[in-house]
Design a protein around this motif. Sequence first.
Motif, PDB file in Angstrom:
ATOM      1  N   ALA A 125       0.989  -1.205  -0.045  1.00 62.80           N
ATOM      2  CA  ALA A 125      -0.248  -0.048  -0.017  1.00 62.80           C
ATOM      3  C   ALA A 125       0.798   1.351  -0.069  1.00 62.80           C
ATOM      4  O   ALA A 125       1.951   1.150   0.362  1.00 62.80           O
ATOM      5  CB  ALA A 125      -1.106   0.022   1.206  1.00 62.80           C
ATOM      6  N   LEU A 126       0.276   2.237  -0.465  1.00 66.68           N
ATOM      7  CA  LEU A 126       0.892   3.681  -0.511  1.00 66.68           C
ATOM      8  C   LEU A 126       0.644   4.422   0.838  1.00 66.68           C
ATOM      9  O   LEU A 126      -0.418   4.445   1.239  1.00 66.68           O
ATOM     10  CB  LEU A 126       0.477   4.418  -1.650  1.00 66.68           C
ATOM     11  N   VAL A 127       1.886   4.812   1.384  1.00 65.50           N
ATOM     12  CA  VAL A 127       1.793   5.731   2.567  1.00 65.50           C
ATOM     13  C   VAL A 127       1.607   7.330   2.186  1.00 65.50           C
ATOM     14  O   VAL A 127       2.537   7.710   1.505  1.00 65.50           O
ATOM     15  CB  VAL A 127       2.557   5.335   3.599  1.00 65.50           C
ATOM     16  N   LEU A 128       0.533   8.030   2.781  1.00 66.16           N
ATOM     17  CA  LEU A 128       0.503   9.209   2.303  1.00 66.16           C
ATOM     18  C   LEU A 128       0.855  10.123   3.549  1.00 66.16           C
ATOM     19  O   LEU A 128       0.543   9.948   4.616  1.00 66.16           O
ATOM     20  CB  LEU A 128      -0.868   9.718   1.824  1.00 66.16           C
ATOM     21  N   LEU A 129       1.700  11.219   3.303  1.00 65.64           N
ATOM     22  CA  LEU A 129       2.023  12.206   4.210  1.00 65.64           C
ATOM     23  C   LEU A 129       1.839  13.442   3.584  1.00 65.64           C
ATOM     24  O   LEU A 129       2.481  13.967   2.827  1.00 65.64           O
ATOM     25  CB  LEU A 129       3.598  11.947   4.786  1.00 65.64           C
ATOM     26  N   ASP A 130       0.869  14.274   4.307  1.00 64.07           N
ATOM     27  CA  ASP A 130       0.678  15.613   3.784  1.00 64.07           C
ATOM     28  C   ASP A 130       0.163  15.442   2.333  1.00 64.07           C
ATOM     29  O   ASP A 130       0.535  16.454   1.371  1.00 64.07           O
ATOM     30  CB  ASP A 130       1.757  16.868   4.039  1.00 64.07           C
ATOM     31  N   GLY A 131      -0.530  14.374   2.018  1.00 65.42           N
ATOM     32  CA  GLY A 131      -1.029  14.410   0.683  1.00 65.42           C
ATOM     33  C   GLY A 131      -0.226  13.792  -0.320  1.00 65.42           C
ATOM     34  O   GLY A 131      -0.578  13.511  -1.300  1.00 65.42           O
ATOM     35  N   HIS A 132       1.040  13.586   0.291  1.00 65.84           N
ATOM     36  CA  HIS A 132       2.060  13.218  -0.995  1.00 65.84           C
ATOM     37  C   HIS A 132       2.214  11.613  -0.683  1.00 65.84           C
ATOM     38  O   HIS A 132       2.218  11.122   0.484  1.00 65.84           O
ATOM     39  CB  HIS A 132       3.443  13.907  -0.740  1.00 65.84           C
TER      40      HIS A 132
END
Length: 491
Positions: free
Chosen positions: A445-452
Amino acid sequence: MDVHASLLSAVGETPLVRLNRVTARLSTPVYAKLEYVNPGGSVKDRAALSMVSAAEEAGLLAPGGTIVEGTSGNTGVGLAMVAAQRGYRCVFTLPDKTSAEKIAVLRAYGAEVVVCPSGLPLEHPDHVFNTAVRIAAERPGGWHANQYDNAANPAAHYRTTGPEIWRQTDGRITHLVAGVGTGGTLTGAGEYLREAAGGRVTVVGADPEASVYGGGDGRPYFVESIGHVLHPETVEDRWPESYRPEAVDRIERIGDRESLLTARRLAREEGLLVGGSAGTAVAAALRVAAEAGPDDLVVVVLPDSGRNYLSTVHDDAWLRHWGFLDGDGGGPVVGEAGSVPIGPRLRPADTVRQALDVLAGPSGARPGREGAALVTVAGTGRPVTGPDVVGSVTARRLREAVDSGAARPEDALSAHLAPAPPAFGVGEPAVEALRALDAARGEVALVLLDGHAHALVDRAALRAVVEGVPGTTAAGDRPEVPRTRPEPAHR
Protein backbone atom coordinates in the motif's frame (compact mmCIF):
# COMPACT_ATOMS: atom_id res chain seq x y z
CA MET A 1 -36.58 51.62 5.71
CA ASP A 2 -33.16 49.94 5.88
CA VAL A 3 -33.74 47.58 2.97
CA HIS A 4 -32.15 46.57 -0.36
CA ALA A 5 -33.91 46.93 -3.68
CA SER A 6 -32.44 43.59 -4.74
CA LEU A 7 -30.03 40.96 -3.50
CA LEU A 8 -27.25 42.39 -5.64
CA SER A 9 -27.15 45.67 -3.73
CA ALA A 10 -26.24 43.62 -0.65
CA VAL A 11 -22.90 42.60 -2.19
CA GLY A 12 -19.98 44.16 -0.32
CA GLU A 13 -19.77 46.21 2.89
CA THR A 14 -18.57 43.10 4.73
CA PRO A 15 -17.46 43.38 8.36
CA LEU A 16 -13.90 43.65 9.66
CA VAL A 17 -13.37 41.55 12.79
CA ARG A 18 -10.34 41.45 15.05
CA LEU A 19 -8.69 38.06 15.60
CA ASN A 20 -8.01 37.43 19.29
CA ARG A 21 -7.10 33.89 20.28
CA VAL A 22 -4.92 32.84 17.32
CA THR A 23 -3.00 36.12 17.75
CA ALA A 24 -2.70 35.91 21.53
CA ARG A 25 1.10 36.23 21.59
CA LEU A 26 1.33 38.97 18.96
CA SER A 27 1.51 42.69 19.62
CA THR A 28 0.25 43.63 16.16
CA PRO A 29 -3.54 43.67 15.69
CA VAL A 30 -4.87 41.46 12.90
CA TYR A 31 -8.32 42.10 11.46
CA ALA A 32 -10.20 39.68 9.21
CA LYS A 33 -12.38 40.90 6.34
CA LEU A 34 -15.29 38.44 6.40
CA GLU A 35 -16.09 38.05 2.72
CA TYR A 36 -18.15 34.93 3.32
CA VAL A 37 -21.03 37.11 4.55
CA ASN A 38 -21.62 38.26 0.98
CA PRO A 39 -25.01 36.94 -0.23
CA GLY A 40 -23.38 34.30 -2.45
CA GLY A 41 -20.99 33.28 0.32
CA SER A 42 -17.63 34.51 -0.98
CA VAL A 43 -15.46 37.39 -2.11
CA LYS A 44 -16.19 36.34 -5.70
CA ASP A 45 -19.65 37.95 -5.51
CA ARG A 46 -17.91 41.29 -6.03
CA ALA A 47 -16.10 40.21 -9.19
CA ALA A 48 -19.14 38.36 -10.55
CA LEU A 49 -21.41 41.42 -10.29
CA SER A 50 -18.70 43.67 -11.73
CA MET A 51 -17.98 41.39 -14.70
CA VAL A 52 -21.64 40.90 -15.63
CA SER A 53 -22.38 44.62 -15.36
CA ALA A 54 -19.37 45.47 -17.53
CA ALA A 55 -20.40 42.87 -20.13
CA GLU A 56 -23.91 44.28 -20.26
CA GLU A 57 -22.61 47.82 -20.73
CA ALA A 58 -20.28 46.65 -23.53
CA GLY A 59 -23.07 44.75 -25.29
CA LEU A 60 -21.34 41.40 -24.80
CA LEU A 61 -24.19 39.91 -22.77
CA ALA A 62 -27.70 40.39 -24.08
CA PRO A 63 -31.03 39.61 -22.38
CA GLY A 64 -31.69 35.88 -22.33
CA GLY A 65 -28.00 35.10 -22.86
CA THR A 66 -25.90 32.40 -21.23
CA ILE A 67 -23.05 33.07 -18.80
CA VAL A 68 -20.24 30.51 -19.11
CA GLU A 69 -17.22 30.25 -16.82
CA GLY A 70 -14.49 27.88 -15.75
CA THR A 71 -14.37 28.02 -11.97
CA SER A 72 -13.37 26.17 -8.84
CA GLY A 73 -16.81 27.04 -7.48
CA ASN A 74 -17.01 30.44 -5.81
CA THR A 75 -17.00 32.61 -8.93
CA GLY A 76 -19.59 30.28 -10.37
CA VAL A 77 -21.84 30.77 -7.35
CA GLY A 78 -21.51 34.55 -7.62
CA LEU A 79 -22.29 34.47 -11.34
CA ALA A 80 -25.21 32.07 -10.79
CA MET A 81 -26.65 34.43 -8.20
CA VAL A 82 -26.38 37.39 -10.58
CA ALA A 83 -27.79 35.30 -13.43
CA ALA A 84 -30.84 34.37 -11.35
CA GLN A 85 -31.47 38.03 -10.53
CA ARG A 86 -31.08 39.22 -14.11
CA GLY A 87 -32.62 36.35 -16.04
CA TYR A 88 -29.59 34.67 -17.63
CA ARG A 89 -28.84 31.01 -18.06
CA CYS A 90 -25.45 29.79 -16.85
CA VAL A 91 -23.05 26.93 -17.46
CA PHE A 92 -19.97 26.27 -15.35
CA THR A 93 -16.99 23.99 -15.94
CA LEU A 94 -15.27 22.75 -12.79
CA PRO A 95 -12.28 20.49 -12.04
CA ASP A 96 -13.17 17.09 -10.64
CA LYS A 97 -11.39 17.88 -7.36
CA THR A 98 -13.95 20.59 -6.52
CA SER A 99 -15.81 19.90 -3.28
CA ALA A 100 -19.21 18.24 -3.59
CA GLU A 101 -20.78 21.09 -1.65
CA LYS A 102 -19.78 23.67 -4.27
CA ILE A 103 -21.19 21.60 -7.11
CA ALA A 104 -24.44 21.09 -5.20
CA VAL A 105 -24.77 24.83 -4.57
CA LEU A 106 -24.31 25.66 -8.26
CA ARG A 107 -26.99 23.18 -9.23
CA ALA A 108 -29.30 24.59 -6.56
CA TYR A 109 -29.09 27.94 -8.39
CA GLY A 110 -30.22 26.17 -11.57
CA ALA A 111 -26.81 26.19 -13.21
CA GLU A 112 -25.59 23.54 -15.61
CA VAL A 113 -22.38 21.99 -14.29
CA VAL A 114 -19.77 20.31 -16.48
CA VAL A 115 -17.11 18.45 -14.46
CA CYS A 116 -13.72 18.22 -16.19
CA PRO A 117 -10.62 16.11 -15.39
CA SER A 118 -8.18 18.11 -13.28
CA GLY A 119 -4.86 16.50 -14.27
CA LEU A 120 -4.57 18.00 -17.75
CA PRO A 121 -2.07 20.40 -19.32
CA LEU A 122 -3.38 23.86 -20.16
CA GLU A 123 -3.41 23.12 -23.89
CA HIS A 124 -5.61 20.02 -23.59
CA PRO A 125 -9.06 20.55 -25.18
CA ASP A 126 -10.80 19.09 -22.11
CA HIS A 127 -9.08 21.48 -19.68
CA VAL A 128 -11.57 23.45 -17.57
CA PHE A 129 -10.71 26.74 -19.29
CA ASN A 130 -10.82 25.38 -22.85
CA THR A 131 -14.09 23.58 -22.21
CA ALA A 132 -15.65 26.86 -21.04
CA VAL A 133 -14.40 28.70 -24.12
CA ARG A 134 -15.84 26.00 -26.38
CA ILE A 135 -19.25 25.98 -24.66
CA ALA A 136 -19.52 29.77 -24.78
CA ALA A 137 -18.82 29.70 -28.52
CA GLU A 138 -21.38 26.96 -29.16
CA ARG A 139 -24.29 28.36 -27.12
CA PRO A 140 -26.45 31.07 -28.73
CA GLY A 141 -25.92 34.25 -26.72
CA GLY A 142 -23.05 32.66 -24.83
CA TRP A 143 -20.62 34.92 -22.97
CA HIS A 144 -17.39 33.66 -21.40
CA ALA A 145 -16.78 35.61 -18.18
CA ASN A 146 -13.06 34.68 -18.05
CA GLN A 147 -12.32 35.93 -14.54
CA TYR A 148 -8.61 35.32 -15.10
CA ASP A 149 -8.22 37.97 -17.79
CA ASN A 150 -11.26 40.18 -17.17
CA ALA A 151 -10.31 43.71 -16.11
CA ALA A 152 -13.63 44.04 -14.29
CA ASN A 153 -12.38 41.50 -11.74
CA PRO A 154 -9.62 43.59 -10.08
CA ALA A 155 -11.67 46.74 -10.81
CA ALA A 156 -14.37 45.46 -8.44
CA HIS A 157 -11.90 45.36 -5.57
CA TYR A 158 -10.32 48.69 -6.47
CA ARG A 159 -13.79 50.19 -6.41
CA THR A 160 -15.24 48.43 -3.33
CA THR A 161 -12.96 46.19 -1.22
CA GLY A 162 -10.04 48.61 -0.96
CA PRO A 163 -12.14 51.66 -0.02
CA GLU A 164 -14.10 49.65 2.55
CA ILE A 165 -10.91 48.51 4.30
CA TRP A 166 -9.48 52.03 4.24
CA ARG A 167 -12.64 53.44 5.79
CA GLN A 168 -13.07 50.63 8.33
CA THR A 169 -9.51 51.02 9.63
CA ASP A 170 -9.70 54.83 9.53
CA GLY A 171 -6.65 54.75 7.26
CA ARG A 172 -4.50 52.93 9.84
CA ILE A 173 -3.92 49.77 7.80
CA THR A 174 -0.23 49.03 7.18
CA HIS A 175 -0.42 45.49 5.70
CA LEU A 176 -2.96 43.81 3.42
CA VAL A 177 -2.83 40.01 3.17
CA ALA A 178 -4.90 37.99 0.71
CA GLY A 179 -4.62 34.77 -1.21
CA VAL A 180 -3.49 34.81 -4.83
CA GLY A 181 -5.93 32.99 -7.10
CA THR A 182 -6.95 35.00 -10.13
CA GLY A 183 -5.15 37.86 -8.38
CA GLY A 184 -8.16 40.16 -8.61
CA THR A 185 -8.63 40.79 -4.89
CA LEU A 186 -4.97 41.42 -4.12
CA THR A 187 -4.34 43.52 -7.22
CA GLY A 188 -7.44 45.69 -7.02
CA ALA A 189 -7.63 46.26 -3.26
CA GLY A 190 -3.85 46.47 -2.95
CA GLU A 191 -3.50 49.14 -5.61
CA TYR A 192 -6.25 51.24 -4.04
CA LEU A 193 -4.78 51.01 -0.54
CA ARG A 194 -1.28 51.84 -1.75
CA GLU A 195 -2.58 54.96 -3.46
CA ALA A 196 -4.74 55.99 -0.52
CA ALA A 197 -1.83 55.58 1.92
CA GLY A 198 0.78 57.18 -0.29
CA GLY A 199 2.64 53.88 -0.67
CA ARG A 200 2.63 53.12 3.07
CA VAL A 201 0.63 49.86 2.83
CA THR A 202 2.54 46.62 2.27
CA VAL A 203 0.64 44.18 0.03
CA VAL A 204 1.30 40.50 0.84
CA GLY A 205 0.17 37.55 -1.26
CA ALA A 206 -0.59 34.27 0.50
CA ASP A 207 0.24 31.37 -1.80
CA PRO A 208 0.30 27.57 -1.54
CA GLU A 209 3.86 26.35 -1.16
CA ALA A 210 3.73 24.46 -4.47
CA SER A 211 2.15 27.30 -6.49
CA VAL A 212 4.30 28.90 -9.16
CA TYR A 213 3.31 32.43 -8.08
CA GLY A 214 5.64 32.19 -5.11
CA GLY A 215 8.31 30.14 -6.86
CA GLY A 216 6.93 26.63 -6.32
CA ASP A 217 7.15 23.85 -8.88
CA GLY A 218 3.44 23.95 -9.73
CA ARG A 219 2.57 20.45 -8.49
CA PRO A 220 -1.04 19.88 -7.33
CA TYR A 221 -1.98 20.79 -3.78
CA PHE A 222 -5.02 20.40 -1.55
CA VAL A 223 -6.19 23.96 -0.90
CA GLU A 224 -8.87 24.97 -3.38
CA SER A 225 -9.42 28.28 -5.17
CA ILE A 226 -5.93 29.69 -4.73
CA GLY A 227 -2.49 29.61 -6.30
CA HIS A 228 -1.39 28.47 -9.75
CA VAL A 229 -0.77 24.85 -10.75
CA LEU A 230 1.62 24.05 -13.60
CA HIS A 231 1.11 20.70 -15.28
CA PRO A 232 4.49 19.25 -16.35
CA GLU A 233 3.24 18.90 -19.93
CA THR A 234 1.96 22.47 -20.25
CA VAL A 235 3.80 24.19 -23.08
CA GLU A 236 3.24 27.83 -22.11
CA ASP A 237 2.59 28.91 -18.54
CA ARG A 238 0.11 31.78 -18.87
CA TRP A 239 -0.57 33.84 -15.76
CA PRO A 240 -3.91 35.65 -15.32
CA GLU A 241 -4.06 39.24 -16.52
CA SER A 242 -6.14 39.93 -13.40
CA TYR A 243 -2.97 39.39 -11.36
CA ARG A 244 -0.40 42.15 -11.58
CA PRO A 245 2.74 40.98 -9.72
CA GLU A 246 4.01 44.56 -9.46
CA ALA A 247 1.05 45.28 -7.17
CA VAL A 248 2.39 42.79 -4.59
CA ASP A 249 5.32 43.53 -2.29
CA ARG A 250 5.98 39.96 -1.18
CA ILE A 251 4.64 36.42 -1.27
CA GLU A 252 4.29 34.17 1.75
CA ARG A 253 4.35 30.48 0.80
CA ILE A 254 2.19 28.30 3.03
CA GLY A 255 2.10 24.50 2.99
CA ASP A 256 -1.14 22.52 2.81
CA ARG A 257 -0.81 21.28 6.38
CA GLU A 258 -0.43 24.77 7.84
CA SER A 259 -3.28 26.09 5.70
CA LEU A 260 -5.75 23.35 6.57
CA LEU A 261 -5.00 23.26 10.28
CA THR A 262 -5.12 27.06 10.53
CA ALA A 263 -8.59 27.00 8.96
CA ARG A 264 -9.66 24.51 11.61
CA ARG A 265 -8.18 26.68 14.36
CA LEU A 266 -10.21 29.65 13.13
CA ALA A 267 -13.42 27.66 13.54
CA ARG A 268 -12.52 26.28 16.97
CA GLU A 269 -10.76 29.28 18.48
CA GLU A 270 -12.36 32.29 16.78
CA GLY A 271 -15.77 30.95 15.74
CA LEU A 272 -14.95 31.68 12.09
CA LEU A 273 -15.97 28.77 9.86
CA VAL A 274 -13.85 29.29 6.74
CA GLY A 275 -12.25 27.36 3.89
CA GLY A 276 -8.69 26.22 3.33
CA SER A 277 -7.65 29.32 1.36
CA ALA A 278 -8.68 31.48 4.32
CA GLY A 279 -6.38 29.30 6.40
CA THR A 280 -3.59 30.06 3.92
CA ALA A 281 -4.25 33.80 4.19
CA VAL A 282 -4.41 33.82 8.00
CA ALA A 283 -1.25 31.71 8.31
CA ALA A 284 0.51 34.31 6.15
CA ALA A 285 -1.01 37.17 8.15
CA LEU A 286 0.27 35.65 11.41
CA ARG A 287 3.79 35.56 9.95
CA VAL A 288 3.47 39.18 8.86
CA ALA A 289 2.16 40.26 12.26
CA ALA A 290 4.99 38.44 14.05
CA GLU A 291 7.47 40.68 12.21
CA ALA A 292 5.46 43.91 12.60
CA GLY A 293 5.08 46.20 15.59
CA PRO A 294 2.26 47.36 17.87
CA ASP A 295 1.65 50.46 15.73
CA ASP A 296 1.04 48.38 12.62
CA LEU A 297 -2.33 47.00 11.59
CA VAL A 298 -2.77 43.89 9.44
CA VAL A 299 -5.93 43.16 7.46
CA VAL A 300 -6.44 39.66 6.03
CA VAL A 301 -9.17 38.73 3.56
CA LEU A 302 -11.16 35.57 4.39
CA PRO A 303 -12.60 34.67 0.99
CA ASP A 304 -15.24 32.02 1.69
CA SER A 305 -17.10 29.91 4.21
CA GLY A 306 -16.15 26.53 5.59
CA ARG A 307 -19.65 25.31 4.76
CA ASN A 308 -18.27 24.57 1.28
CA TYR A 309 -15.64 22.24 2.81
CA LEU A 310 -17.45 20.20 5.44
CA SER A 311 -16.49 17.02 3.60
CA THR A 312 -12.82 18.03 3.27
CA VAL A 313 -11.11 20.67 5.43
CA HIS A 314 -13.47 20.20 8.37
CA ASP A 315 -13.74 16.42 8.14
CA ASP A 316 -11.33 14.44 10.32
CA ALA A 317 -11.59 11.29 8.22
CA TRP A 318 -10.69 13.16 5.01
CA LEU A 319 -7.69 14.85 6.63
CA ARG A 320 -6.53 11.60 8.16
CA HIS A 321 -6.82 9.72 4.86
CA TRP A 322 -4.58 12.22 3.09
CA GLY A 323 -2.03 12.17 5.90
CA PHE A 324 -2.70 15.59 7.44
CA LEU A 325 -3.66 14.28 10.89
CA ASP A 326 -2.14 11.80 13.33
CA GLY A 327 -4.17 9.01 14.84
CA ASP A 328 -6.70 9.66 17.56
CA GLY A 329 -4.87 7.53 20.12
CA GLY A 330 -7.24 4.60 19.66
CA GLY A 331 -4.63 2.17 18.36
CA PRO A 332 -1.61 1.77 16.08
CA VAL A 333 -1.62 3.76 12.85
CA VAL A 334 -0.17 3.19 9.40
CA GLY A 335 2.73 5.57 10.05
CA GLU A 336 3.97 3.31 12.86
CA ALA A 337 4.47 0.33 10.53
CA GLY A 338 7.85 -0.31 8.98
CA SER A 339 8.00 0.91 5.39
CA VAL A 340 10.23 0.97 2.32
CA PRO A 341 11.01 3.82 -0.05
CA ILE A 342 8.94 4.27 -3.16
CA GLY A 343 10.72 2.78 -6.15
CA PRO A 344 11.16 4.31 -9.58
CA ARG A 345 8.41 6.52 -10.94
CA LEU A 346 7.26 6.25 -14.52
CA ARG A 347 4.69 8.16 -16.56
CA PRO A 348 1.86 6.80 -18.73
CA ALA A 349 3.55 8.11 -21.91
CA ASP A 350 6.76 6.17 -21.23
CA THR A 351 7.22 3.09 -23.39
CA VAL A 352 7.28 -0.51 -22.26
CA ARG A 353 10.96 -0.66 -23.25
CA GLN A 354 11.78 2.39 -21.11
CA ALA A 355 9.95 0.88 -18.16
CA LEU A 356 11.80 -2.41 -18.46
CA ASP A 357 15.13 -0.57 -18.61
CA VAL A 358 14.28 1.36 -15.44
CA LEU A 359 13.03 -1.70 -13.58
CA ALA A 360 16.17 -3.65 -14.51
CA GLY A 361 18.38 -1.01 -12.89
CA PRO A 362 19.41 -0.71 -9.23
CA SER A 363 16.48 1.60 -8.40
CA GLY A 364 14.05 -1.07 -9.56
CA ALA A 365 15.19 -3.69 -7.08
CA ARG A 366 12.90 -4.18 -4.08
CA PRO A 367 14.11 -6.23 -1.13
CA GLY A 368 11.97 -9.29 -0.53
CA ARG A 369 9.80 -8.98 -3.64
CA GLU A 370 9.93 -8.07 -7.29
CA GLY A 371 10.30 -4.38 -7.97
CA ALA A 372 7.10 -2.49 -8.74
CA ALA A 373 7.10 1.00 -10.16
CA LEU A 374 4.46 3.63 -9.54
CA VAL A 375 3.08 5.26 -12.66
CA THR A 376 2.21 8.91 -12.12
CA VAL A 377 0.92 11.82 -14.17
CA ALA A 378 3.49 14.15 -12.62
CA GLY A 379 7.07 14.69 -13.68
CA THR A 380 9.55 12.60 -11.74
CA GLY A 381 11.48 15.63 -10.52
CA ARG A 382 8.88 16.83 -8.02
CA PRO A 383 6.88 15.32 -5.16
CA VAL A 384 3.87 13.26 -6.17
CA THR A 385 0.48 13.67 -4.54
CA GLY A 386 -1.74 10.68 -3.94
CA PRO A 387 -4.10 11.46 -6.88
CA ASP A 388 -1.10 11.63 -9.24
CA VAL A 389 -0.58 7.86 -8.96
CA VAL A 390 -2.57 6.28 -11.79
CA GLY A 391 -1.19 2.74 -11.81
CA SER A 392 1.70 0.39 -11.17
CA VAL A 393 3.82 -2.07 -13.18
CA THR A 394 6.32 -4.83 -12.55
CA ALA A 395 9.10 -6.06 -14.78
CA ARG A 396 7.67 -9.60 -14.69
CA ARG A 397 4.23 -8.41 -15.85
CA LEU A 398 5.73 -6.41 -18.70
CA ARG A 399 8.12 -9.17 -19.81
CA GLU A 400 5.28 -11.70 -19.89
CA ALA A 401 3.15 -9.29 -21.95
CA VAL A 402 5.98 -8.77 -24.45
CA ASP A 403 6.76 -12.50 -24.68
CA SER A 404 3.12 -13.37 -25.31
CA GLY A 405 2.68 -10.66 -27.93
CA ALA A 406 0.17 -8.76 -25.81
CA ALA A 407 2.57 -5.79 -25.66
CA ARG A 408 5.23 -4.33 -27.93
CA PRO A 409 8.34 -2.59 -26.58
CA GLU A 410 7.31 0.66 -28.25
CA ASP A 411 3.81 0.63 -26.72
CA ALA A 412 2.88 3.38 -24.29
CA LEU A 413 2.90 2.14 -20.73
CA SER A 414 -0.64 3.46 -20.23
CA ALA A 415 -2.05 0.44 -22.08
CA HIS A 416 -0.44 -2.07 -19.72
CA LEU A 417 -0.98 -0.71 -16.22
CA ALA A 418 -2.04 -2.58 -13.12
CA PRO A 419 -4.20 -0.62 -10.68
CA ALA A 420 -2.51 1.86 -8.36
CA PRO A 421 -1.80 0.50 -4.88
CA PRO A 422 -4.41 1.40 -2.25
CA ALA A 423 -3.40 4.51 -0.32
CA PHE A 424 -3.62 5.25 3.40
CA GLY A 425 -2.69 8.28 5.45
CA VAL A 426 -0.01 7.98 8.13
CA GLY A 427 -2.67 8.60 10.78
CA GLU A 428 -5.22 6.03 9.61
CA PRO A 429 -5.73 2.95 11.80
CA ALA A 430 -3.34 0.18 10.78
CA VAL A 431 -6.00 -2.46 11.38
CA GLU A 432 -8.32 -0.81 8.83
CA ALA A 433 -5.53 -0.59 6.27
CA LEU A 434 -4.67 -4.26 6.82
CA ARG A 435 -8.32 -5.26 6.47
CA ALA A 436 -8.62 -3.32 3.19
CA LEU A 437 -5.38 -4.79 1.83
CA ASP A 438 -6.53 -8.31 2.72
CA ALA A 439 -9.90 -7.74 1.03
CA ALA A 440 -8.19 -6.52 -2.13
CA ARG A 441 -5.64 -9.37 -1.99
CA GLY A 442 -2.95 -6.75 -2.31
CA GLU A 443 0.59 -7.00 -1.03
CA VAL A 444 1.62 -3.35 -0.76
CA ALA A 445 0.00 0.00 0.00
CA LEU A 446 0.98 3.60 -0.54
CA VAL A 447 1.59 5.72 2.57
CA LEU A 448 0.44 9.34 2.32
CA LEU A 449 2.01 12.16 4.32
CA ASP A 450 0.53 15.64 3.87
CA GLY A 451 -1.11 14.40 0.68
CA HIS A 452 2.09 13.13 -0.91
CA ALA A 453 3.08 9.60 -1.82
CA HIS A 454 5.71 9.17 0.88
CA ALA A 455 6.51 5.46 1.21
CA LEU A 456 5.27 1.91 0.69
CA VAL A 457 4.12 -0.47 3.40
CA ASP A 458 3.41 -4.16 2.92
CA ARG A 459 0.88 -6.48 4.51
CA ALA A 460 3.46 -8.11 6.80
CA ALA A 461 4.50 -4.75 8.28
CA LEU A 462 0.87 -3.75 8.90
CA ARG A 463 0.12 -7.08 10.52
CA ALA A 464 3.19 -6.77 12.73
CA VAL A 465 2.23 -3.35 14.07
CA VAL A 466 -1.38 -4.45 14.59
CA GLU A 467 -0.13 -7.44 16.58
CA GLY A 468 2.16 -5.27 18.64
CA VAL A 469 5.54 -5.69 16.95
CA PRO A 470 6.11 -2.20 15.52
CA GLY A 471 8.81 -1.65 12.89
CA THR A 472 8.90 -5.27 11.75
CA THR A 473 8.61 -5.94 8.00
CA ALA A 474 9.72 -8.52 5.50
CA ALA A 475 10.83 -5.78 3.14
CA GLY A 476 14.32 -5.25 4.49
CA ASP A 477 15.68 -1.70 4.55
CA ARG A 478 13.04 0.57 6.09
CA PRO A 479 12.99 4.37 6.27
CA GLU A 480 11.21 5.97 9.16
CA VAL A 481 7.84 7.44 8.20
CA PRO A 482 7.76 10.65 10.27
CA ARG A 483 4.76 11.13 12.45
CA THR A 484 2.93 14.29 11.54
CA ARG A 485 2.92 17.24 13.87
CA PRO A 486 -0.11 17.17 16.18
CA GLU A 487 -3.00 19.41 15.40
CA PRO A 488 -2.70 22.71 17.34
CA ALA A 489 -4.22 22.48 20.78
CA HIS A 490 -7.52 24.31 21.22
CA ARG A 491 -7.65 26.48 24.25
